[in-house]
Design an enzyme around this catalytic site. Structure first.
Site, PDB file in Angstrom:
ATOM      1  N   ARG A  19     -54.234 -45.614   3.235  1.00  0.00           N
ATOM      2  CA  ARG A  19     -55.373 -46.540   3.250  1.00  0.00           C
ATOM      3  C   ARG A  19     -56.367 -46.230   4.364  1.00  0.00           C
ATOM      4  O   ARG A  19     -57.231 -47.047   4.657  1.00  0.00           O
ATOM      5  CB  ARG A  19     -54.864 -47.979   3.408  1.00  0.00           C
ATOM      6  CG  ARG A  19     -54.277 -48.564   2.156  1.00  0.00           C
ATOM      7  CD  ARG A  19     -55.372 -48.788   1.112  1.00  0.00           C
ATOM      8  NE  ARG A  19     -54.820 -49.214  -0.148  1.00  0.00           N
ATOM      9  CZ  ARG A  19     -54.743 -50.489  -0.552  1.00  0.00           C
ATOM     10  NH1 ARG A  19     -55.149 -51.447   0.220  1.00  0.00           N
ATOM     11  NH2 ARG A  19     -54.233 -50.781  -1.724  1.00  0.00           N
ATOM     12  N   HIS A  44     -44.539 -34.099  13.100  1.00  0.00           N
ATOM     13  CA  HIS A  44     -45.052 -32.799  12.669  1.00  0.00           C
ATOM     14  C   HIS A  44     -46.580 -32.883  12.619  1.00  0.00           C
ATOM     15  O   HIS A  44     -47.133 -33.611  11.798  1.00  0.00           O
ATOM     16  CB  HIS A  44     -44.484 -32.475  11.272  1.00  0.00           C
ATOM     17  CG  HIS A  44     -44.835 -31.096  10.787  1.00  0.00           C
ATOM     18  ND1 HIS A  44     -44.218 -30.500   9.718  1.00  0.00           N
ATOM     19  CD2 HIS A  44     -45.734 -30.178  11.236  1.00  0.00           C
ATOM     20  CE1 HIS A  44     -44.721 -29.297   9.514  1.00  0.00           C
ATOM     21  NE2 HIS A  44     -45.648 -29.079  10.427  1.00  0.00           N
ATOM     22  N   ARG A  46     -49.531 -31.312  11.401  1.00  0.00           N
ATOM     23  CA  ARG A  46     -50.000 -30.277  10.475  1.00  0.00           C
ATOM     24  C   ARG A  46     -51.472 -29.964  10.761  1.00  0.00           C
ATOM     25  O   ARG A  46     -52.189 -30.825  11.255  1.00  0.00           O
ATOM     26  CB  ARG A  46     -49.861 -30.768   9.028  1.00  0.00           C
ATOM     27  CG  ARG A  46     -48.433 -30.808   8.568  1.00  0.00           C
ATOM     28  CD  ARG A  46     -48.312 -31.195   7.103  1.00  0.00           C
ATOM     29  NE  ARG A  46     -46.952 -30.944   6.670  1.00  0.00           N
ATOM     30  CZ  ARG A  46     -46.534 -29.784   6.163  1.00  0.00           C
ATOM     31  NH1 ARG A  46     -47.388 -28.795   5.993  1.00  0.00           N
ATOM     32  NH2 ARG A  46     -45.268 -29.618   5.822  1.00  0.00           N
ATOM     33  N   ARG A  50     -52.667 -34.474   7.904  1.00  0.00           N
ATOM     34  CA  ARG A  50     -52.642 -35.414   6.777  1.00  0.00           C
ATOM     35  C   ARG A  50     -51.798 -36.659   7.051  1.00  0.00           C
ATOM     36  O   ARG A  50     -51.934 -37.649   6.379  1.00  0.00           O
ATOM     37  CB  ARG A  50     -52.172 -34.726   5.498  1.00  0.00           C
ATOM     38  CG  ARG A  50     -50.730 -34.288   5.526  1.00  0.00           C
ATOM     39  CD  ARG A  50     -50.425 -33.479   4.286  1.00  0.00           C
ATOM     40  NE  ARG A  50     -49.031 -33.185   4.188  1.00  0.00           N
ATOM     41  CZ  ARG A  50     -48.549 -32.098   3.624  1.00  0.00           C
ATOM     42  NH1 ARG A  50     -49.373 -31.195   3.115  1.00  0.00           N
ATOM     43  NH2 ARG A  50     -47.254 -31.908   3.544  1.00  0.00           N
ATOM     44  N   HIS A  51     -50.890 -36.568   8.018  1.00  0.00           N
ATOM     45  CA  HIS A  51     -50.202 -37.802   8.436  1.00  0.00           C
ATOM     46  C   HIS A  51     -50.364 -37.986   9.953  1.00  0.00           C
ATOM     47  O   HIS A  51     -51.249 -38.694  10.399  1.00  0.00           O
ATOM     48  CB  HIS A  51     -48.741 -37.872   7.956  1.00  0.00           C
ATOM     49  CG  HIS A  51     -47.952 -36.597   7.967  1.00  0.00           C
ATOM     50  ND1 HIS A  51     -47.765 -35.839   9.092  1.00  0.00           N
ATOM     51  CD2 HIS A  51     -47.273 -35.968   6.965  1.00  0.00           C
ATOM     52  CE1 HIS A  51     -47.021 -34.803   8.800  1.00  0.00           C
ATOM     53  NE2 HIS A  51     -46.700 -34.827   7.514  1.00  0.00           N
ATOM     54  N   GLU A  71     -43.163 -30.885  16.031  1.00  0.00           N
ATOM     55  CA  GLU A  71     -43.073 -29.755  15.090  1.00  0.00           C
ATOM     56  C   GLU A  71     -44.485 -29.264  14.822  1.00  0.00           C
ATOM     57  O   GLU A  71     -45.379 -30.078  14.552  1.00  0.00           O
ATOM     58  CB  GLU A  71     -42.463 -30.212  13.766  1.00  0.00           C
ATOM     59  CG  GLU A  71     -41.013 -30.600  13.856  1.00  0.00           C
ATOM     60  CD  GLU A  71     -40.525 -31.195  12.544  1.00  0.00           C
ATOM     61  OE1 GLU A  71     -41.307 -31.334  11.588  1.00  0.00           O
ATOM     62  OE2 GLU A  71     -39.349 -31.539  12.496  1.00  0.00           O
ATOM     63  N   THR A 101     -43.678 -30.274   1.766  1.00  0.00           N
ATOM     64  CA  THR A 101     -42.957 -30.328   3.038  1.00  0.00           C
ATOM     65  C   THR A 101     -42.610 -28.894   3.433  1.00  0.00           C
ATOM     66  O   THR A 101     -42.843 -27.964   2.652  1.00  0.00           O
ATOM     67  CB  THR A 101     -41.690 -31.215   2.921  1.00  0.00           C
ATOM     68  OG1 THR A 101     -41.041 -31.286   4.191  1.00  0.00           O
ATOM     69  CG2 THR A 101     -40.709 -30.692   1.892  1.00  0.00           C
ATOM     70  N   HIS A 193     -33.624 -31.034   7.769  1.00  0.00           N
ATOM     71  CA  HIS A 193     -34.338 -30.934   6.494  1.00  0.00           C
ATOM     72  C   HIS A 193     -33.464 -31.390   5.331  1.00  0.00           C
ATOM     73  O   HIS A 193     -32.436 -30.774   5.044  1.00  0.00           O
ATOM     74  CB  HIS A 193     -34.880 -29.528   6.196  1.00  0.00           C
ATOM     75  CG  HIS A 193     -36.187 -29.631   5.470  1.00  0.00           C
ATOM     76  ND1 HIS A 193     -36.264 -29.982   4.154  1.00  0.00           N
ATOM     77  CD2 HIS A 193     -37.463 -29.533   5.910  1.00  0.00           C
ATOM     78  CE1 HIS A 193     -37.537 -30.074   3.813  1.00  0.00           C
ATOM     79  NE2 HIS A 193     -38.292 -29.814   4.855  1.00  0.00           N
ATOM     80  N   GLY A 194     -33.890 -32.497   4.753  1.00  0.00           N
ATOM     81  CA  GLY A 194     -33.190 -33.016   3.571  1.00  0.00           C
ATOM     82  C   GLY A 194     -31.875 -33.717   3.894  1.00  0.00           C
ATOM     83  O   GLY A 194     -31.107 -34.040   2.991  1.00  0.00           O
ATOM     84  N   PHE A 216     -37.262 -38.328   6.274  1.00  0.00           N
ATOM     85  CA  PHE A 216     -37.510 -39.009   5.000  1.00  0.00           C
ATOM     86  C   PHE A 216     -36.449 -40.058   4.673  1.00  0.00           C
ATOM     87  O   PHE A 216     -36.774 -41.203   4.319  1.00  0.00           O
ATOM     88  CB  PHE A 216     -37.598 -37.954   3.880  1.00  0.00           C
ATOM     89  CG  PHE A 216     -37.978 -38.549   2.562  1.00  0.00           C
ATOM     90  CD1 PHE A 216     -39.290 -38.867   2.270  1.00  0.00           C
ATOM     91  CD2 PHE A 216     -37.011 -38.814   1.603  1.00  0.00           C
ATOM     92  CE1 PHE A 216     -39.640 -39.446   1.060  1.00  0.00           C
ATOM     93  CE2 PHE A 216     -37.342 -39.391   0.390  1.00  0.00           C
ATOM     94  CZ  PHE A 216     -38.658 -39.702   0.113  1.00  0.00           C
TER      95      PHE A 216
HETATM   96  N1  PXP Z   1     -36.862 -30.454  10.623  1.00  0.00           N
HETATM   97  C1  PXP Z   1     -37.996 -29.801  10.324  1.00  0.00           C
HETATM   98  C2  PXP Z   1     -38.273 -28.518  11.029  1.00  0.00           C
HETATM   99  C3  PXP Z   1     -38.917 -30.314   9.387  1.00  0.00           C
HETATM  100  O1  PXP Z   1     -40.040 -29.633   9.117  1.00  0.00           O
HETATM  101  C4  PXP Z   1     -38.640 -31.562   8.788  1.00  0.00           C
HETATM  102  C5  PXP Z   1     -39.633 -32.152   7.826  1.00  0.00           C
HETATM  103  O2  PXP Z   1     -40.799 -32.486   8.519  1.00  0.00           O
HETATM  104  C6  PXP Z   1     -37.450 -32.215   9.132  1.00  0.00           C
HETATM  105  C7  PXP Z   1     -36.567 -31.627  10.041  1.00  0.00           C
HETATM  106  C8  PXP Z   1     -37.080 -33.535   8.552  1.00  0.00           C
HETATM  107  O3  PXP Z   1     -36.814 -33.366   7.184  1.00  0.00           O
HETATM  108  P1  PXP Z   1     -36.555 -34.654   6.299  1.00  0.00           P
HETATM  109  O4  PXP Z   1     -37.810 -35.464   6.307  1.00  0.00           O
HETATM  110  O5  PXP Z   1     -36.218 -34.081   4.966  1.00  0.00           O
HETATM  111  O6  PXP Z   1     -35.402 -35.402   6.924  1.00  0.00           O
END
Ligand code: PXP
Length: 238
Positions: A19, A44, A46, A50-51, A71, A101, A193-194, A216
Protein backbone atom coordinates in the site's frame (compact mmCIF):
# COMPACT_ATOMS: atom_id res chain seq x y z
CA UNK A 1 26.73 -24.30 21.80
CA UNK A 2 23.28 -22.66 21.65
CA UNK A 3 21.73 -22.37 18.26
CA UNK A 4 20.90 -18.77 17.43
CA UNK A 5 17.91 -17.55 15.48
CA UNK A 6 17.96 -14.77 12.91
CA UNK A 7 14.45 -13.61 12.05
CA UNK A 8 14.11 -12.19 8.55
CA UNK A 9 11.50 -9.41 8.57
CA UNK A 10 11.51 -8.54 4.83
CA UNK A 11 7.87 -9.53 4.47
CA UNK A 12 6.75 -7.00 7.05
CA UNK A 13 8.06 -4.42 4.58
CA UNK A 14 6.45 -6.34 1.69
CA UNK A 15 3.08 -5.76 3.36
CA UNK A 16 3.85 -2.09 3.96
CA UNK A 17 4.86 -1.64 0.32
CA UNK A 18 1.65 -3.32 -0.91
CA UNK A 19 0.00 0.00 0.00
CA UNK A 20 3.08 2.25 -0.14
CA UNK A 21 2.20 3.00 3.48
CA UNK A 22 4.26 3.65 6.60
CA UNK A 23 2.99 0.59 8.51
CA UNK A 24 3.60 -2.15 9.40
CA UNK A 25 6.98 -0.74 10.36
CA UNK A 26 9.98 -3.14 10.18
CA UNK A 27 11.41 -1.28 13.17
CA UNK A 28 8.48 -2.46 15.30
CA UNK A 29 8.87 -5.98 13.91
CA UNK A 30 12.59 -5.98 14.74
CA UNK A 31 11.97 -4.82 18.31
CA UNK A 32 9.24 -7.42 18.85
CA UNK A 33 11.30 -10.26 17.32
CA UNK A 34 14.29 -9.44 19.55
CA UNK A 35 12.23 -9.18 22.69
CA UNK A 36 10.58 -12.52 21.84
CA UNK A 37 13.96 -14.24 21.76
CA UNK A 38 15.42 -13.70 18.28
CA UNK A 39 19.19 -13.27 18.37
CA UNK A 40 19.39 -11.30 15.13
CA UNK A 41 17.08 -9.35 12.88
CA UNK A 42 17.76 -10.16 9.24
CA UNK A 43 16.90 -7.86 6.35
CA UNK A 44 17.61 -8.19 2.64
CA UNK A 45 18.28 -4.88 0.93
CA UNK A 46 17.52 -5.57 -2.72
CA UNK A 47 18.72 -3.19 -5.39
CA UNK A 48 15.09 -2.45 -6.34
CA UNK A 49 14.27 -1.89 -2.61
CA UNK A 50 10.96 -3.63 -3.21
CA UNK A 51 10.52 -4.37 0.49
CA UNK A 52 13.30 -3.25 2.84
CA UNK A 53 14.78 0.11 1.83
CA UNK A 54 17.94 2.00 2.77
CA UNK A 55 16.07 4.09 5.33
CA UNK A 56 14.88 0.91 7.08
CA UNK A 57 18.41 -0.47 7.21
CA UNK A 58 19.82 2.79 8.61
CA UNK A 59 17.12 3.01 11.28
CA UNK A 60 17.44 -0.65 12.28
CA UNK A 61 21.24 -0.47 12.54
CA UNK A 62 21.00 2.69 14.65
CA UNK A 63 18.52 1.11 17.04
CA UNK A 64 20.06 -2.39 17.18
CA UNK A 65 23.74 -1.95 16.28
CA UNK A 66 24.79 -5.44 17.38
CA UNK A 67 21.83 -7.41 16.06
CA UNK A 68 21.27 -6.52 12.42
CA UNK A 69 22.33 -9.07 9.85
CA UNK A 70 22.11 -7.48 6.40
CA UNK A 71 21.69 -9.59 3.28
CA UNK A 72 22.78 -7.90 0.08
CA UNK A 73 24.37 -8.56 -3.27
CA UNK A 74 27.99 -8.00 -4.23
CA UNK A 75 27.42 -4.55 -5.74
CA UNK A 76 28.48 -0.96 -5.24
CA UNK A 77 24.96 -0.02 -4.12
CA UNK A 78 24.95 -2.60 -1.33
CA UNK A 79 28.54 -2.05 -0.31
CA UNK A 80 27.88 1.69 0.13
CA UNK A 81 24.72 1.02 2.16
CA UNK A 82 26.50 -1.50 4.39
CA UNK A 83 29.53 0.73 5.00
CA UNK A 84 27.23 3.64 5.86
CA UNK A 85 24.83 1.75 8.15
CA UNK A 86 27.40 -0.62 9.73
CA UNK A 87 25.25 -3.66 10.53
CA UNK A 88 26.64 -6.33 12.86
CA UNK A 89 27.20 -8.61 9.88
CA UNK A 90 26.57 -8.82 6.16
CA UNK A 91 25.61 -11.89 4.18
CA UNK A 92 26.48 -11.51 0.52
CA UNK A 93 23.93 -13.27 -1.68
CA UNK A 94 23.44 -13.56 -5.44
CA UNK A 95 20.65 -11.41 -6.81
CA UNK A 96 18.98 -12.02 -10.14
CA UNK A 97 16.61 -9.52 -11.74
CA UNK A 98 12.97 -10.60 -11.46
CA UNK A 99 13.56 -13.43 -8.98
CA UNK A 100 10.85 -13.98 -6.35
CA UNK A 101 13.44 -14.91 -3.74
CA UNK A 102 17.13 -15.84 -3.66
CA UNK A 103 17.50 -18.93 -5.83
CA UNK A 104 20.73 -20.48 -4.54
CA UNK A 105 24.27 -19.84 -3.38
CA UNK A 106 26.88 -17.58 -4.95
CA UNK A 107 28.45 -18.66 -8.25
CA UNK A 108 32.16 -18.06 -7.91
CA UNK A 109 33.14 -16.99 -11.41
CA UNK A 110 36.55 -15.26 -11.65
CA UNK A 111 34.84 -11.82 -11.88
CA UNK A 112 32.65 -12.55 -8.85
CA UNK A 113 35.72 -13.75 -6.90
CA UNK A 114 37.52 -10.45 -7.53
CA UNK A 115 34.45 -8.40 -6.59
CA UNK A 116 33.84 -10.44 -3.44
CA UNK A 117 37.47 -10.15 -2.35
CA UNK A 118 37.27 -6.35 -2.56
CA UNK A 119 33.89 -6.09 -0.85
CA UNK A 120 34.90 -8.42 1.99
CA UNK A 121 38.04 -6.35 2.55
CA UNK A 122 36.05 -3.08 2.68
CA UNK A 123 33.53 -4.54 5.14
CA UNK A 124 36.30 -5.93 7.36
CA UNK A 125 37.89 -2.48 7.51
CA UNK A 126 34.69 -1.31 9.26
CA UNK A 127 34.71 -4.37 11.56
CA UNK A 128 31.64 -5.87 9.87
CA UNK A 129 31.58 -9.67 9.88
CA UNK A 130 31.04 -11.18 6.45
CA UNK A 131 29.00 -14.22 5.56
CA UNK A 132 28.73 -15.74 2.08
CA UNK A 133 25.57 -17.56 1.03
CA UNK A 134 26.76 -20.80 -0.56
CA UNK A 135 25.39 -24.10 -1.78
CA UNK A 136 26.47 -27.11 0.30
CA UNK A 137 29.45 -27.90 -1.96
CA UNK A 138 33.08 -28.43 -0.91
CA UNK A 139 34.64 -26.30 -3.66
CA UNK A 140 32.43 -23.30 -2.79
CA UNK A 141 33.24 -23.60 0.91
CA UNK A 142 36.97 -23.67 0.18
CA UNK A 143 36.52 -20.60 -2.02
CA UNK A 144 34.60 -18.77 0.75
CA UNK A 145 37.47 -19.43 3.16
CA UNK A 146 40.06 -18.37 0.56
CA UNK A 147 38.24 -15.09 -0.04
CA UNK A 148 38.37 -14.26 3.68
CA UNK A 149 34.75 -14.82 4.74
CA UNK A 150 34.07 -15.23 8.47
CA UNK A 151 30.83 -17.15 8.05
CA UNK A 152 29.14 -19.28 5.42
CA UNK A 153 25.39 -19.60 5.29
CA UNK A 154 24.53 -22.94 3.70
CA UNK A 155 21.57 -22.70 1.34
CA UNK A 156 18.85 -25.09 2.54
CA UNK A 157 16.56 -24.49 -0.46
CA UNK A 158 17.22 -27.90 -2.06
CA UNK A 159 16.58 -29.64 1.29
CA UNK A 160 13.40 -27.69 2.02
CA UNK A 161 12.04 -28.38 -1.47
CA UNK A 162 12.95 -32.10 -1.53
CA UNK A 163 9.79 -34.05 -2.35
CA UNK A 164 10.96 -37.58 -1.47
CA UNK A 165 12.55 -39.10 1.63
CA UNK A 166 15.70 -40.34 -0.21
CA UNK A 167 16.26 -36.89 -1.70
CA UNK A 168 15.66 -35.19 1.65
CA UNK A 169 18.18 -37.60 3.25
CA UNK A 170 20.74 -36.89 0.54
CA UNK A 171 20.31 -33.12 1.02
CA UNK A 172 20.73 -33.50 4.79
CA UNK A 173 23.92 -35.52 4.28
CA UNK A 174 25.29 -32.80 1.99
CA UNK A 175 24.44 -30.15 4.58
CA UNK A 176 26.09 -32.18 7.37
CA UNK A 177 29.29 -32.83 5.39
CA UNK A 178 29.49 -29.22 4.26
CA UNK A 179 28.94 -27.89 7.77
CA UNK A 180 31.76 -30.11 9.05
CA UNK A 181 34.13 -29.00 6.31
CA UNK A 182 33.24 -25.33 6.86
CA UNK A 183 34.14 -25.66 10.54
CA UNK A 184 37.40 -27.38 9.66
CA UNK A 185 38.14 -24.41 7.41
CA UNK A 186 37.65 -22.12 10.41
CA UNK A 187 34.31 -20.72 9.29
CA UNK A 188 31.23 -20.12 11.40
CA UNK A 189 28.28 -21.95 9.82
CA UNK A 190 24.72 -20.71 9.40
CA UNK A 191 21.79 -22.20 7.49
CA UNK A 192 18.80 -20.66 5.81
CA UNK A 193 16.19 -20.61 3.08
CA UNK A 194 12.86 -22.36 3.12
CA UNK A 195 13.21 -23.51 6.73
CA UNK A 196 9.97 -23.83 8.68
CA UNK A 197 8.47 -25.28 11.85
CA UNK A 198 8.42 -28.80 10.35
CA UNK A 199 11.74 -29.10 8.58
CA UNK A 200 14.10 -27.07 10.78
CA UNK A 201 14.79 -29.71 13.44
CA UNK A 202 16.55 -32.15 11.13
CA UNK A 203 18.97 -29.38 10.14
CA UNK A 204 19.41 -28.19 13.72
CA UNK A 205 20.17 -31.79 14.77
CA UNK A 206 23.24 -31.83 12.52
CA UNK A 207 24.79 -29.92 15.41
CA UNK A 208 27.41 -27.91 13.51
CA UNK A 209 25.36 -24.79 12.86
CA UNK A 210 25.50 -21.70 15.05
CA UNK A 211 22.55 -19.79 13.55
CA UNK A 212 19.40 -20.43 11.50
CA UNK A 213 18.05 -17.53 9.43
CA UNK A 214 14.32 -17.87 8.91
CA UNK A 215 11.82 -15.43 7.44
CA UNK A 216 8.80 -16.48 5.47
CA UNK A 217 7.57 -19.25 7.79
CA UNK A 218 7.77 -17.03 10.89
CA UNK A 219 6.12 -13.99 9.34
CA UNK A 220 3.39 -16.17 7.75
CA UNK A 221 2.63 -17.81 11.10
CA UNK A 222 2.65 -14.46 12.88
CA UNK A 223 -0.43 -13.39 10.91
CA UNK A 224 -2.45 -15.91 12.92
CA UNK A 225 -0.55 -16.19 16.20
CA UNK A 226 1.14 -12.80 16.53
CA UNK A 227 4.86 -12.19 16.02
CA UNK A 228 6.02 -12.78 19.62
CA UNK A 229 4.46 -16.22 19.70
CA UNK A 230 5.71 -17.15 16.18
CA UNK A 231 9.28 -16.21 17.18
CA UNK A 232 9.07 -17.90 20.59
CA UNK A 233 7.81 -21.13 19.03
CA UNK A 234 10.69 -21.23 16.57
CA UNK A 235 13.25 -20.34 19.23
CA UNK A 236 11.89 -23.10 21.49
CA UNK A 237 12.20 -25.64 18.66
CA UNK A 238 15.87 -24.78 18.23
N1 PXP B 1 18.95 -16.73 4.07
C1 PXP B 1 19.12 -16.06 2.92
C2 PXP B 1 20.52 -15.84 2.44
C3 PXP B 1 18.03 -15.55 2.19
O1 PXP B 1 18.24 -14.89 1.05
C4 PXP B 1 16.73 -15.74 2.72
C5 PXP B 1 15.55 -15.16 1.99
O2 PXP B 1 15.62 -13.77 2.03
C6 PXP B 1 16.60 -16.44 3.92
C7 PXP B 1 17.73 -16.94 4.57
C8 PXP B 1 15.27 -16.67 4.55
O3 PXP B 1 14.54 -17.55 3.74
P1 PXP B 1 13.02 -17.84 4.11
O4 PXP B 1 12.28 -16.55 3.97
O5 PXP B 1 12.62 -18.87 3.11
O6 PXP B 1 12.99 -18.36 5.53
Amino acid sequence: MTLKLGVNIDHVATLREARRATRPDPLDAGAIALSAGADYVVVHLRKDQRHINQKDVAALCKLFPKQIHLECSCSEFCQKAALKCKPHSVCIVPELPGEITTTGGLKFTPIVQRQLFKMIDQLHKKNIKVSLFVDPCAADLRMAAKLGADIVELCTAAYSQAKTMPLRKKCLQELALSALLAKELGLEVHAGHGLDYHNVLAVADIGEFSCMNIGFAIIARSLFTGLPSAVEEMKNLL
